[in-house]
Design a protein around this motif. Sequence first.
Motif, mmCIF file in Angstrom:
data_model
loop_
_atom_site.group_PDB
_atom_site.id
_atom_site.type_symbol
_atom_site.label_atom_id
_atom_site.label_comp_id
_atom_site.label_asym_id
_atom_site.label_seq_id
_atom_site.Cartn_x
_atom_site.Cartn_y
_atom_site.Cartn_z
ATOM 1 N N ALA A 5 -34.038 -62.208 -31.563
ATOM 2 C CA ALA A 5 -34.637 -63.442 -31.543
ATOM 3 C C ALA A 5 -34.128 -64.662 -30.613
ATOM 4 C CB ALA A 5 -34.814 -64.013 -32.979
ATOM 5 N N GLN A 6 -35.068 -65.342 -29.912
ATOM 6 C CA GLN A 6 -34.655 -66.377 -29.034
ATOM 7 C C GLN A 6 -35.412 -67.626 -29.331
ATOM 8 O OE1 GLN A 6 -33.983 -65.147 -24.819
ATOM 9 N NE2 GLN A 6 -34.795 -63.155 -25.432
ATOM 10 N N ARG A 7 -34.888 -68.758 -28.816
ATOM 11 C CA ARG A 7 -35.645 -70.034 -29.245
ATOM 12 C C ARG A 7 -36.356 -70.296 -28.106
ATOM 13 N NH1 ARG A 7 -35.041 -73.585 -33.111
ATOM 14 N NH2 ARG A 7 -32.956 -72.863 -33.586
ATOM 15 N N CYS A 8 -37.858 -70.429 -28.334
ATOM 16 C CA CYS A 8 -38.725 -70.868 -27.428
ATOM 17 C C CYS A 8 -38.599 -72.387 -26.703
ATOM 18 C CB CYS A 8 -40.070 -70.591 -28.000
ATOM 19 S SG CYS A 8 -41.334 -71.282 -26.883
ATOM 20 N N ILE A 9 -38.560 -72.470 -25.501
ATOM 21 C CA ILE A 9 -38.251 -73.767 -24.869
ATOM 22 C C ILE A 9 -39.537 -74.465 -25.124
ATOM 23 C CG2 ILE A 9 -39.250 -73.238 -22.827
ATOM 24 C CD1 ILE A 9 -36.837 -74.724 -21.667
ATOM 25 N N VAL A 10 -40.929 -74.209 -25.604
ATOM 26 C CA VAL A 10 -41.810 -74.990 -25.680
ATOM 27 C C VAL A 10 -41.985 -75.274 -27.338
ATOM 28 C CG1 VAL A 10 -44.339 -74.904 -25.694
ATOM 29 C CG2 VAL A 10 -43.138 -73.869 -23.797
ATOM 30 N N CYS A 11 -42.064 -74.327 -28.281
ATOM 31 C CA CYS A 11 -42.306 -74.639 -29.506
ATOM 32 C C CYS A 11 -41.006 -74.924 -30.119
ATOM 33 C CB CYS A 11 -43.332 -73.534 -30.097
ATOM 34 S SG CYS A 11 -42.535 -72.122 -30.286
ATOM 35 N N GLY A 18 -41.637 -62.387 -26.025
ATOM 36 C CA GLY A 18 -41.890 -63.643 -25.085
ATOM 37 C C GLY A 18 -41.517 -63.005 -23.733
ATOM 38 N N ILE A 19 -41.267 -64.082 -22.882
ATOM 39 C CA ILE A 19 -41.004 -63.862 -21.587
ATOM 40 C C ILE A 19 -39.792 -64.711 -20.809
ATOM 41 C CG2 ILE A 19 -43.222 -63.230 -20.712
ATOM 42 C CD1 ILE A 19 -43.716 -66.107 -19.685
ATOM 43 N N ALA A 20 -39.118 -64.621 -20.176
ATOM 44 C CA ALA A 20 -38.049 -65.370 -19.727
ATOM 45 C C ALA A 20 -38.193 -66.082 -18.194
ATOM 46 C CB ALA A 20 -36.632 -64.692 -19.600
ATOM 47 N N ILE A 21 -38.076 -67.302 -18.010
ATOM 48 C CA ILE A 21 -38.120 -67.809 -16.739
ATOM 49 C C ILE A 21 -37.126 -68.664 -16.406
ATOM 50 C CG2 ILE A 21 -39.640 -69.574 -15.261
ATOM 51 C CD1 ILE A 21 -41.884 -68.825 -17.113
ATOM 52 N N CYS A 22 -36.459 -68.290 -15.432
ATOM 53 C CA CYS A 22 -34.999 -68.944 -15.147
ATOM 54 C C CYS A 22 -34.162 -68.957 -16.348
ATOM 55 C CB CYS A 22 -35.374 -70.251 -14.563
ATOM 56 S SG CYS A 22 -36.205 -70.407 -13.116
ATOM 57 N N GLU A 23 -34.157 -67.797 -16.837
ATOM 58 C CA GLU A 23 -33.208 -67.484 -18.030
ATOM 59 C C GLU A 23 -33.512 -68.436 -19.286
ATOM 60 O OE1 GLU A 23 -29.152 -68.073 -16.966
ATOM 61 O OE2 GLU A 23 -29.342 -66.537 -15.298
ATOM 62 N N GLN A 24 -34.781 -69.000 -19.186
ATOM 63 C CA GLN A 24 -35.102 -69.805 -20.327
ATOM 64 C C GLN A 24 -36.396 -68.775 -21.119
ATOM 65 O OE1 GLN A 24 -33.722 -72.362 -21.590
ATOM 66 N NE2 GLN A 24 -32.350 -72.116 -19.833
ATOM 67 N N PHE A 25 -36.459 -69.034 -22.422
ATOM 68 C CA PHE A 25 -37.455 -68.218 -23.107
ATOM 69 C C PHE A 25 -38.664 -68.855 -23.642
ATOM 70 C CE2 PHE A 25 -38.883 -66.620 -27.374
ATOM 71 C CZ PHE A 25 -39.302 -65.212 -26.925
ATOM 72 N N CYS A 30 -46.866 -69.273 -27.268
ATOM 73 C CA CYS A 30 -46.872 -70.435 -26.412
ATOM 74 C C CYS A 30 -47.344 -69.978 -25.027
ATOM 75 C CB CYS A 30 -45.550 -70.952 -26.349
ATOM 76 S SG CYS A 30 -45.132 -71.833 -27.721
ATOM 77 N N GLU A 31 -46.927 -68.954 -24.446
ATOM 78 C CA GLU A 31 -47.420 -68.214 -23.212
ATOM 79 C C GLU A 31 -48.771 -68.339 -23.205
ATOM 80 O OE1 GLU A 31 -47.329 -64.470 -20.465
ATOM 81 O OE2 GLU A 31 -46.293 -64.302 -22.667
ATOM 82 N N ILE A 54 -37.082 -76.585 -18.124
ATOM 83 C CA ILE A 54 -36.489 -75.346 -17.506
ATOM 84 C C ILE A 54 -35.532 -75.878 -16.333
ATOM 85 C CG2 ILE A 54 -36.937 -73.164 -16.213
ATOM 86 C CD1 ILE A 54 -39.628 -72.736 -17.927
ATOM 87 N N TRP A 55 -36.320 -76.445 -15.319
ATOM 88 C CA TRP A 55 -35.313 -77.084 -14.372
ATOM 89 C C TRP A 55 -34.424 -78.144 -14.464
ATOM 90 C CZ3 TRP A 55 -40.311 -75.175 -14.500
ATOM 91 C CH2 TRP A 55 -40.606 -74.210 -13.494
ATOM 92 N N LEU A 56 -34.495 -78.575 -15.771
ATOM 93 C CA LEU A 56 -33.454 -79.643 -16.305
ATOM 94 C C LEU A 56 -31.992 -78.856 -16.585
ATOM 95 C CD1 LEU A 56 -35.522 -82.363 -17.974
ATOM 96 C CD2 LEU A 56 -34.549 -82.627 -15.490
ATOM 97 N N ARG A 57 -32.508 -77.778 -17.300
ATOM 98 C CA ARG A 57 -31.160 -77.145 -17.743
ATOM 99 C C ARG A 57 -30.775 -76.294 -16.702
ATOM 100 N NH1 ARG A 57 -33.064 -74.522 -23.616
ATOM 101 N NH2 ARG A 57 -33.267 -76.614 -24.643
ATOM 102 N N LYS A 58 -31.458 -75.720 -15.983
ATOM 103 C CA LYS A 58 -31.141 -74.947 -14.648
ATOM 104 C C LYS A 58 -30.041 -75.816 -13.676
ATOM 105 C CE LYS A 58 -32.519 -72.247 -10.616
ATOM 106 N NZ LYS A 58 -33.553 -71.727 -9.972
#
Length: 60
Positions: A5-11, A18-25, A30-31, A54-58
Motif C-alpha cells: 500500500a502506498q499513499r495516493c498524492i491525490v486522495c 495505481g501508477i507512479a509518476i516521478c516516484e509519486q503514487f 483517482c487516475e 508531484i513537481w513540488l516534491r521533485k
Amino acid sequence: MEKVAQRCIVCEQEQNDGIAICEQFICRTCEQEMVHTDVQDEKYPFFIHQMRRIWLRKDA
C-alpha cells in the motif's frame, strides 16, 4: 507477489493499485477519475493542484 500500500498524492488514501509518476503514487481510482474529468468540471482545478504537488516534491 503482493503489492504494498502506498499513499495516493491525490486522495491521500493508502491504496495497493495505481501508477507512479516521478516516484509519486496515484491510485487507480483517482487516475480513472482524472482521465474522465472534463476541463469544465468543477473538480478539474483540484486535480491540477494535486498533480502540481508531484513537481513540488521533485524539486524540494
